[in-house]
Design an enzyme around this catalytic site. Structure first.
Site, PDB file in Angstrom:
ATOM      1  N   ASP A   1       0.808  -1.226   0.000  1.00 15.88           N
ATOM      2  CA  ASP A   1       0.000   0.000   0.000  1.00 15.88           C
ATOM      3  C   ASP A   1       0.839   1.274   0.000  1.00 15.88           C
ATOM      4  OD1 ASP A   1       1.051  -0.025   2.624  1.00 15.88           O
ATOM      5  OD2 ASP A   1      -0.734  -1.013   3.404  1.00 15.88           O
TER       6      ASP A   1
ATOM      7  N   GLU B   1      -0.665  -8.933  -1.424  1.00 15.18           N
ATOM      8  CA  GLU B   1      -1.167  -8.442  -0.136  1.00 15.18           C
ATOM      9  C   GLU B   1      -2.395  -7.550  -0.356  1.00 15.18           C
ATOM     10  OE1 GLU B   1       1.524  -7.759   3.536  1.00 15.18           O
ATOM     11  OE2 GLU B   1       0.778  -5.737   3.063  1.00 15.18           O
TER      12      GLU B   1
ATOM     13  N   GLU C   1      -2.114   4.825   3.691  1.00 20.18           N
ATOM     14  CA  GLU C   1      -2.103   3.440   3.226  1.00 20.18           C
ATOM     15  C   GLU C   1      -3.490   2.890   2.919  1.00 20.18           C
ATOM     16  OE1 GLU C   1       1.772   4.082   5.320  1.00 20.18           O
ATOM     17  OE2 GLU C   1      -0.331   4.646   5.667  1.00 20.18           O
TER      18      GLU C   1
ATOM     19  N   HIS D   1       6.681   4.875  14.107  1.00 18.81           N
ATOM     20  CA  HIS D   1       6.946   5.834  13.026  1.00 18.81           C
ATOM     21  C   HIS D   1       5.688   6.281  12.280  1.00 18.81           C
ATOM     22  CE1 HIS D   1       6.474   2.116  10.726  1.00 18.81           C
ATOM     23  NE2 HIS D   1       6.253   2.876   9.670  1.00 18.81           N
TER      24      HIS D   1
ATOM     25  N   ARG E   1       2.646   8.023  10.700  1.00 18.46           N
ATOM     26  CA  ARG E   1       2.380   9.437  10.492  1.00 18.46           C
ATOM     27  C   ARG E   1       1.337   9.967  11.481  1.00 18.46           C
ATOM     28  NH1 ARG E   1       3.039  12.169   5.518  1.00 18.46           N
ATOM     29  NH2 ARG E   1       3.558  10.136   4.649  1.00 18.46           N
TER      30      ARG E   1
ATOM     31  N   HIS F   1      13.661   5.011  13.780  1.00 19.57           N
ATOM     32  CA  HIS F   1      13.345   5.250  12.375  1.00 19.57           C
ATOM     33  C   HIS F   1      14.028   6.540  11.912  1.00 19.57           C
ATOM     34  CE1 HIS F   1      10.851   6.022   8.785  1.00 19.57           C
ATOM     35  NE2 HIS F   1      10.539   4.745   8.827  1.00 19.57           N
TER      36      HIS F   1
END
Length: 397
Positions: free
Chosen positions: A100, A122, A136, A213, A215, A245
């Site tokens: 994604d 996936e 995503e 990490h 967003r 990260h």
């Protein structure tokens, strides 16, 4: 003589490379049937390169698209612009994308514009909330509309696709290729001296492995990290290992964790080292997607720092607890874990909902049969009990 089919595979991030590596290798193993063209967009170039090296992936074209402070739409647009000339030149029979990411959605758009069939590995993951995870969830839905073939990791993902009007004949439940890669690492790679040293120096402590990490979590990272610091400070038998990260916002917030003797901030790890660190974890605190698949396969407790998940199969294993996305909820979950002990999952007695390590073979079998018009049912075989990751783990550490 059987005609060789040209398959183009496009990826640009670490998770894509990890999950596509076994597919690429299986396609290359069948050189009489397939010719592959492997393209890296370079979306996260410094993170993806170690995976390319680890799995010895041949890269035919590297777009090197990574820019400072890049936005998802910018990446997708640049992937489209760079990929279309290659599609025009190569004329592949099939374009494979995974997951994604901005690279995946850009490649799917380019394939659709050039009338190249797109296979989505996936496929069918859904959280039910376009903002969690963002972007995503939006990307997944968009790729579904563009793809010709949908390789769903689990039966639940197939149901999601059917509910959105995808024809049943275009959906294939294949398991998740992350299990293939995870088993390859456990069988063929050992930890680095760096990881061995960390394990040795924390041998008397309960290790919390942290990854963070997402967003949507960045605005509250400092408060989240402060809650973790306080928990470690108050529990002398606990330590925290945090591979940080490279996102500047994450790195800045992580500074609040410095100065505590039982908290180790380390640079982002290669995939093999990270898996070996997970093997020695007491618990994993994460907002990641892939770790929801990896840690349960290893039998590890996961406190999932999210409000929603697109992987309900992970929750069903009993080793993953969806705790919400507030620092207070995290602190409470850790305190409960300390009292009750690690979550006892079901993978020791049941099949792994993410597959048995044969997903790449299943996907390539299907691809090979696309032009034959025959597809045998593979769902039952993929989820039969195979050599479990916990057994491989015992032989590896």
């Amino acid at each position: 003589m059987k005609q060789r089919r040209k398959i183009m595979i496009v990826f640009g991030t670490r998770p894509e490379a990890i999950k596509l590596a076994p597919v690429i290798h299986e396609l290359e193993r069948r050189a009489d049937a397939f010719q592959t063209v492997n393209i890296s967009s370079g979306q996260h170039r410094h993170l993806v390169q170690p995976v390319i090296t680890l799995f010895r992936l041949r890269i035919d074209h590297d777009f090197a698209l990574q820019r400072h402070d890049q936005q998802p739409d910018d990446v997708s647009d640049r992937v489209i612009a760079r990929l279309i000339p290659h599609l025009n030149h190569e004329s592949p029979d099939l374009l494979l994308v995974q997951g994604d990411t901005s690279t995946a959605v850009g490649a799917a758009v380019a394939g659709s514009l050039m009338q190249i069939p797109v296979g989505h590995i996936e496929a069918g993951l859904r959280s039910g909330d376009d903002m969690r995870p963002f972007p995503e969830e939006i990307h997944r839905k968009r790729i579904t509309k563009l793809a010709s073939y949908h390789f769903a990791p689990a039966v639940n993902n197939r149901s999601n696709l059917l509910s959105e009007g995808v024809p049943d004949s275009r959906i294939f439940v294949t398991g998740n290729t992350i299990v293939d890669s995870l088993m390859k690492v456990l069988r063929g790679h050992t930890a680095s001296l760096r990881i061995d040293r960390i394990i040795a120096e924390t041998s008397m402590l309960k290790r919390i492995v942290l990854t963070m990490h997402r967003r949507e979590n960045i605005p509250q990272l400092e408060r989240t990290f402060l809650a973790l610091r306080r928990f470690v400070n108050e529990n002398k038998d606990v330590c925290l290992v945090f591979p940080v990260h490279p996102n500047p916002a994450v790195r800045q917030s992580a500074e609040i964790l410095r100065g505590e003797a039982r908290i180790r901030l380390i640079e982002a790890l290669g995939y093999s080292d990270f898996i070996h660190l997970l093997l020695h974890a007491w618990a994993v605190v994460t907002d990641s997607g892939g770790i929801q698949e990896e840690a349960p396969t290893l039998g590890k407790t996961v406190l999932l720092f999210r409000a929603k998940t697109e992987r309900p199969e992970a929750l069903a294993t009993g080793t993953v607890q969806l705790i919400g996305d507030s620092p207070d909820a995290l602190r409470l979950a850790l305190e409960n874990l300390k009292v009750r002990g690690p979550l006892r999952g079901s993978l020791r007695s049941k099949t792994n909902p993410f597959g048995n390590g044969g997903s790449a073979q299943a996907i390539v079998d299907i691809v090979e049969n696309l032009w034959e018009g025959t597809h045998e049912s593979i769902e039952s075989a993929l989820f039969q009990r195979a050599q479990r990751a916990d057994r491989i783990r015992a032989d590896s550490v």
